[in-house]
Design a protein around this motif. Structure first.
Motif: not given
Length: 121
Positions: A35-50
């Protein structure tokens, strides 16, 4: 009671229960859960997209500002040219100049009242 002879204890009859070792499966605890891996991946993807969005927005805004500055420079150059041309027009439509050109070309003035025509508004 009659005395009974002491018997020897037969140890072979007693079943001793030796605890057998069971193999215990040890689950190694992971440092990061799924779950943490998923959240970290989601956060990093969002930050990169932003960050990509902000960069492209900044680039397009910079391009638009350059275009605006170019257009403003063209407008100011055109306004300067218009002022120069207006000054030339005012210089060329002076009555004394018109009279001098008329005399050079052999025209005579019958009435000495030369008036400048003003535009109709």
């Amino acid at each position: 009671m009659a005395a009974q002879p002491v018997r020897k204890f037969d140890y072979s009859r007693v079943q001793t229960q030796i605890p057998q070792k069971k193999q215990v499966v040890v689950h190694k605890r992971r440092w990061v859960t799924r779950g943490e891996k998923f959240l970290y991946t989601l956060f990093i993807t969002g930050a990169l997209g932003l960050s990509i969005y902000i960069t492209s927005f900044s680039s397009s805004l910079d391009s638009i500002n350059r275009n605006i500055q170019t257009i403003e420079n063209e407008i100011s150059n055109q306004q300067i040219e218009n002022r120069v041309l207006e000054a030339k027009v005012n210089e060329l439509k002076q009555p004394s100049r018109i009279l001098a050109i008329a005399k050079e070309n052999g025209l005579t003035i019958k009435n000495s009242n030369v008036k400048q025509a003003s535009p109709v508004q």
